[in-house]
Design a protein around this motif. Structure first.
Motif, PDB file in Angstrom:
ATOM      1  N   ASN A  54       1.044  -1.228   0.215  1.00 25.58           N
ATOM      2  CA  ASN A  54       0.273   0.021  -0.271  1.00 25.58           C
ATOM      3  C   ASN A  54       0.760   1.783  -0.335  1.00 25.58           C
ATOM      4  OD1 ASN A  54      -1.424   2.213   0.798  1.00 25.58           O
ATOM      5  ND2 ASN A  54      -2.845   0.705   1.778  1.00 25.58           N
ATOM      6  N   GLN A  55       1.186   1.799  -1.414  1.00 29.03           N
ATOM      7  CA  GLN A  55       1.782   2.962  -1.310  1.00 29.03           C
ATOM      8  C   GLN A  55       1.766   4.144  -0.389  1.00 29.03           C
ATOM      9  OE1 GLN A  55       4.539   2.605  -2.912  1.00 29.03           O
ATOM     10  NE2 GLN A  55       3.260   1.020  -3.920  1.00 29.03           N
ATOM     11  N   GLN A  56      -0.060   4.571   0.029  1.00 25.38           N
ATOM     12  CA  GLN A  56      -0.198   5.609   0.829  1.00 25.38           C
ATOM     13  C   GLN A  56       0.113   5.518   2.444  1.00 25.38           C
ATOM     14  OE1 GLN A  56      -2.080   4.608  -1.888  1.00 25.38           O
ATOM     15  NE2 GLN A  56      -0.564   6.612  -2.813  1.00 25.38           N
ATOM     16  N   ASN A  57       0.030   4.447   2.254  1.00 27.26           N
ATOM     17  CA  ASN A  57       0.285   3.818   3.893  1.00 27.26           C
ATOM     18  C   ASN A  57       0.380   1.901   4.430  1.00 27.26           C
ATOM     19  OD1 ASN A  57      -0.451   3.089   6.601  1.00 27.26           O
ATOM     20  ND2 ASN A  57      -3.062   3.444   6.221  1.00 27.26           N
ATOM     21  N   LYS A  87      -1.205  -0.878   5.812  1.00 25.04           N
ATOM     22  CA  LYS A  87      -2.287  -1.273   5.999  1.00 25.04           C
ATOM     23  C   LYS A  87      -2.108  -2.431   3.638  1.00 25.04           C
ATOM     24  CE  LYS A  87      -4.863   0.211   8.640  1.00 25.04           C
ATOM     25  NZ  LYS A  87      -5.083  -0.078   9.528  1.00 25.04           N
ATOM     26  N   SER A  88      -0.537  -2.250   4.115  1.00 23.00           N
ATOM     27  CA  SER A  88      -0.142  -3.559   2.887  1.00 23.00           C
ATOM     28  C   SER A  88      -0.614  -4.805   3.130  1.00 23.00           C
ATOM     29  CB  SER A  88       0.771  -3.749   2.705  1.00 23.00           C
ATOM     30  OG  SER A  88       2.034  -2.482   2.610  1.00 23.00           O
ATOM     31  N   TYR A 111       1.241  -3.045 -10.327  1.00 20.62           N
ATOM     32  CA  TYR A 111       1.132  -1.910 -10.152  1.00 20.62           C
ATOM     33  C   TYR A 111       0.932  -0.329 -11.120  1.00 20.62           C
ATOM     34  CZ  TYR A 111       2.645  -2.924  -5.841  1.00 20.62           C
ATOM     35  OH  TYR A 111       3.205  -4.590  -4.268  1.00 20.62           O
ATOM     36  N   ASP A 112       0.221   0.428 -10.695  1.00 20.18           N
ATOM     37  CA  ASP A 112      -0.187   1.558 -11.695  1.00 20.18           C
ATOM     38  C   ASP A 112      -0.582   0.787 -13.225  1.00 20.18           C
ATOM     39  OD1 ASP A 112       0.038   3.154  -9.882  1.00 20.18           O
ATOM     40  OD2 ASP A 112       1.801   3.842 -10.159  1.00 20.18           O
ATOM     41  N   ASP A 155      -3.582  -1.262  -9.701  1.00 29.36           N
ATOM     42  CA  ASP A 155      -3.371  -1.827  -8.609  1.00 29.36           C
ATOM     43  C   ASP A 155      -3.805  -3.106  -8.737  1.00 29.36           C
ATOM     44  OD1 ASP A 155      -1.133  -0.328  -7.919  1.00 29.36           O
ATOM     45  OD2 ASP A 155      -1.992  -0.762  -5.869  1.00 29.36           O
TER      46      ASP A 155
END
Length: 342
Positions: free
Chosen positions: A50-53, A56-57, A99-100, A110
């Protein structure tokens, strides 16, 4: 008295045999986390960062069953996240994350892909919302007339660093000695997604099967396990051709070469961590040279799949994470520092 002595001797010899089959020559490195158990038969994990958090991966792990198989989502404490898990699948075998992925001009997401072996197809879902993007699945190996040659097992995702094209590389339960793998470009046309075959490639020794596949995104290589022979290496881009670059590592495995995880460090250094299934251990190779470095005992038994990330995942795994399947229907988490791979 003689019978008693013989009984003791037999017990002693049996103990020696059992110990020789177990990997006790290396101390087991205790797992930081052992996940909750799945219902049927675990096989392969994939880590979604989880790139933002990062805390939370999630870890996704396949659970094989012909009628109610699943791809289960786990948090970093090893708990199953029911609302992110997929069930009712037909023998999901291996799973991969990318991703992306560009769905249209304004939307990136993702993605998670996995093989659904008994339906001869691969599946595509967005992450983390877990929406199906494949209209029920993409058939694979459709040119084969023998249905046994159409059953997919391994999968890896490759995003070309220059073109941003997304590819799925797929292996199968049974295949020929030449062109064992298929590579599909995952294409979105007006938000309708297709999987288009772009090449067949890859040698096979004919000794057992090919399941595990891993892609080094930055260096542009794909590795796969020719299970009783070697680790094979090719260019991941179909534009660079189908010449085999290397067939290495076979001497460092007791028999089956299984899951492959890539630990990436700065300056393109790092490791390939490969399951030595019958030895209940892992063989570690240099990412750049592919030279053997060492063997690890992570406490798992009969490991099929494994995956790794060097990303810092909050306070749970600040040095990165290696996930490996254990044959008791669970996955083991190790912080990369605890196993000397940070």
């Amino acid at each position: 008295m003689l019978l008693k002595t013989l009984r003791k001797l037999l017990i002693f010899l049996f103990s020696i045999v059992i110990l020789s089959c177990d990997n006790n020559k290396l101390p087991a490195i205790k797992a930081d986390v052992i996940t909750e158990k799945t219902p049927h038969d675990t096989d392969d994990p994939a880590i979604w960062v989880n790139q933002q958090n990062p805390e939370k991966s999630m870890v996704f792990g396949t659970d094989k069953d012909p009628n109610n198989g699943g791809v289960y989502a786990f948090d970093l404490k090893g708990r199953i996240i029911s609302e992110k898990s997929l069930t009712g699948l037909s023998y999901p075998n291996n799973v991969a994350i990318a991703y992306d992925f560009k769905i249209n001009d304004s939307t990136l997401t993702d993605i998670m892909m996995f093989t659904e072996r008994e339906k001869n197809q691969i599946r595509l879902f967005s992450v983390p919302d877990m929406k199906a993007l494949d209209n029920g699945g993409f058939p694979v190996f459709t040119y084969e007339t023998d249905s046994d040659n159409r059953r997919p097992m391994g999968i890896a995702l490759y995003k070309d660093q220059l073109s941003n094209k997304m590819y799925a590389i797929v292996s199968r339960k049974v295949g020929p000695k030449l062109n064992y793998l298929d590579q599909y470009q995952i294409v979105a046309n007006n938000s309708r997604i297709q999987a288009n075959l772009v090449r067949k490639f890859g040698h096979f020794s004919g000794k057992k099967e090919i399941e595990a596949i891993a892609v080094d995104q930055e260096l542009g290589f794909v590795y796969y396990a020719d299970e009783m022979n070697c680790i094979r290496k090719y260019y991941a881009s179909p534009e660079k051709g189908d010449v085999e670059l290397s067939c290495f590592g076979g001497d460092y495995f007791e028999r089956d070469i299984e899951g492959i995880a890539i630990v990436k460090q700065q300056d393109h250094s790092g490791y390939l961590v490969v399951s030595n299934q019958q030895a209940n251990s892992f063989s570690v190779f240099d990412r750049k040279t592919n030279d053997f470095i060492k063997e690890l005992n992570l406490g798992t038994r009969g490991t099929d799949g494994c995956d790794a990330t060097s990303a810092a995942l909050g306070t749970e795994f600040p040095n990165g994470l290696l996930v490996s399947m254990n044959n008791s229907k669970e996955f083991y988490y190790h912080d990369l520092r605890s196993i000397g791979l940070d």
